[in-house]
Design a protein around this motif. Structure first.
Motif, short mmCIF file in Angstrom:
data_model
loop_
_atom_site.label_atom_id
_atom_site.label_comp_id
_atom_site.label_asym_id
_atom_site.label_seq_id
_atom_site.Cartn_x
_atom_site.Cartn_y
_atom_site.Cartn_z
N GLN A 164 -12.40 2.87 6.98
CA GLN A 164 -13.01 2.55 5.68
C GLN A 164 -13.15 3.81 4.82
OE1 GLN A 164 -12.94 -0.68 5.52
NE2 GLN A 164 -12.57 -0.57 7.72
N ARG B 167 -9.66 4.70 3.45
CA ARG B 167 -9.24 3.78 2.38
C ARG B 167 -10.00 4.05 1.09
NH1 ARG B 167 -4.80 3.61 4.56
NH2 ARG B 167 -4.83 2.77 6.68
N ARG C 213 0.83 -1.21 0.00
CA ARG C 213 0.00 0.00 0.00
C ARG C 213 0.87 1.26 0.00
NH1 ARG C 213 -2.65 -1.53 3.76
NH2 ARG C 213 -4.34 -2.46 2.59
N ALA D 299 -3.48 2.21 -2.31
CA ALA D 299 -4.52 1.37 -1.74
C ALA D 299 -5.22 0.52 -2.80
CB ALA D 299 -5.55 2.23 -1.01
N ARG E 61 -7.51 -9.15 -2.80
CA ARG E 61 -8.61 -9.95 -3.37
C ARG E 61 -8.05 -11.20 -4.06
NH1 ARG E 61 -10.90 -4.78 -4.31
NH2 ARG E 61 -9.95 -4.64 -6.37
N PRO F 244 -8.49 -6.84 2.78
CA PRO F 244 -7.68 -5.83 2.11
C PRO F 244 -6.92 -4.92 3.05
CG PRO F 244 -9.99 -5.25 1.96
CD PRO F 244 -9.92 -6.64 2.53
N HIS F 245 -7.45 -4.69 4.25
CA HIS F 245 -6.72 -3.82 5.17
C HIS F 245 -7.16 -4.07 6.60
CE1 HIS F 245 -4.62 -0.33 6.77
NE2 HIS F 245 -5.70 -0.08 7.49
N GLU G 133 -8.43 5.27 -2.66
CA GLU G 133 -8.74 4.69 -3.97
C GLU G 133 -9.23 5.75 -4.94
OE1 GLU G 133 -11.28 1.35 -3.92
OE2 GLU G 133 -9.96 0.11 -2.68
N ASN H 193 -5.44 -3.45 -2.48
CA ASN H 193 -6.75 -4.10 -2.36
C ASN H 193 -6.95 -5.14 -3.44
OD1 ASN H 193 -7.26 -2.48 -0.17
ND2 ASN H 193 -8.60 -1.07 -1.26
#
Length: 332
Positions: free
Chosen positions: A259, A262, A168, A173, A181, A187-188, A266, A177
């Motif tokens: 969240q 993050r 990351r 990110a 997946r 993912p974090h 993105e 992520n």
């Protein structure tokens, strides 16, 4: 292309060694020409658990790597090999970023790299680390610790968390992520989460938060309170907090803020939305609020974060366009 060197010797834990190889030596997220060049460095053929491993290079190669990973050390009752300790110290002095997985922290501590720094290791060995190295600020209650050029993780799954944290930092990110997946892992997980919970984590779909977590993730662009989540889960706010700590290792508001951050990362990496628009899309309300939380959490303002990862993306595009596969670009 960043060079990652795995420092190996007899007695390394094979789980942490294997996951580091998978993260940094795999295919990345697909067609990313800037993925890592992995080198396994050791004095000779080594035994890791029941496996035999042939290193690519000797320990002298560590000093020419960008990042050095020290996997878990099995026999903490004895001091780690002097040649490994000296090589890790030399790599740090040469400017490499050093990260330990699980009990690999004992190697970093023996090299003096953890003196005066926060650090962690597997919860079962934190007291021993603190007793043997009193200058180290051992934190037994976190998944990993990022001290800039020196990073340490707790055991097993937390080692994967730290590896993804490094991805990351290097690639953003969105890439981390995507890799998570592919590896079918979360993912974090924030490094400040507890190493373990007091009760086993229930099977997916059977715990009390199985509906409220995805519900909240789909509504990050809206105001969400603890009371909102409690109503959705059909329980009191106090009960919700207790279940959050049990299932996620953190509080509802901290989980929600993580969240949102993050998601902001993105959007900054993959879209041209303004900071105001990103603030709206992530439920932060205003650019000022986003900047404050983003800077405190990530360490840089949103604009600087976007410039950093757009520049890296541009470099990848130029590399692919010039040679197709990225060739063997400059490395340490």
């Amino acid at each position: 292309m960043t060079t990652v060197a795995l420092a190996v010797t007899d007695g390394m834990l094979h789980f942490e060694l294997a996951l580091a190889c998978e993260v940094f030596g795999g295919a990345g997220t697909g067609a990313d020409a800037s993925w890592y060049r992995l080198r396994i460095c050791g004095p000779q053929a080594v035994r890791a658990g029941r496996f035999r491993l042939e290193p690519d290079d000797g320990f002298d190669r560590l000093a020419r790597a960008d990042t050095v990973i020290v996997p878990g050390w099995a026999d903490i009752d004895r001091e780690p090999p002097a040649d490994l300790v000296d090589a890790v110290r030399a790599a740090h002095e040469a400017g490499a970023r050093i990260a330990s997985l699980c009990t690999g922290a004992f190697v970093l501590a023996a090299a003096g790299l953890l003196d005066g720094r926060r650090a962690t290791t597997h919860w079962a060995h934190t007291r021993e680390l603190a007793a043997r190295h009193p200058l180290v600020k051992v934190d037994p209650d976190v998944l990993y610790v990022d001290e800039g050029r020196v990073l340490t993780s707790a055991g097993k799954a937390a080692a994967m968390d730290l590896c993804l944290h490094l991805v990351r930092l290097d690639h953003g990110a969105a890439v981390a992520n995507t890799l998570a997946r592919r590896l079918v892992v979360p993912p974090h997980r924030d490094g400040g989460q507890a190493q373990f919970v007091t009760t086993p984590v229930p099977e997916p779909g059977s715990h009390p938060l199985s509906e409220v977590l995805p519900w909240a993730l789909q509504r990050l662009d809206r105001p969400i309170t603890v009371e909102d989540m409690a109503r959705r889960a059909g329980m009191s706010a106090r009960n919700l907090g207790r279940h959050f700590r049990s299932v996620t290792g953190t509080t509802p508001l901290r989980w929600l803020l993580t969240q949102r951050i993050r998601r902001a990362q993105e959007l900054l990496e993959t879209t041209d939305r303004t900071v105001d628009a990103v603030a709206t899309a992530t439920g932060m309300g205003t650019a000022t609020t986003l900047r404050r939380h983003f800077h405190r959490t990530v360490g840089v303002p949103p604009d600087a974060y976007r410039r950093t990862f757009r520049a890296r993306a541009g470099s990848v595009g130029e590399t692919v366009g010039a040679g197709g596969s990225g060739g063997s670009g400059p490395s340490r």
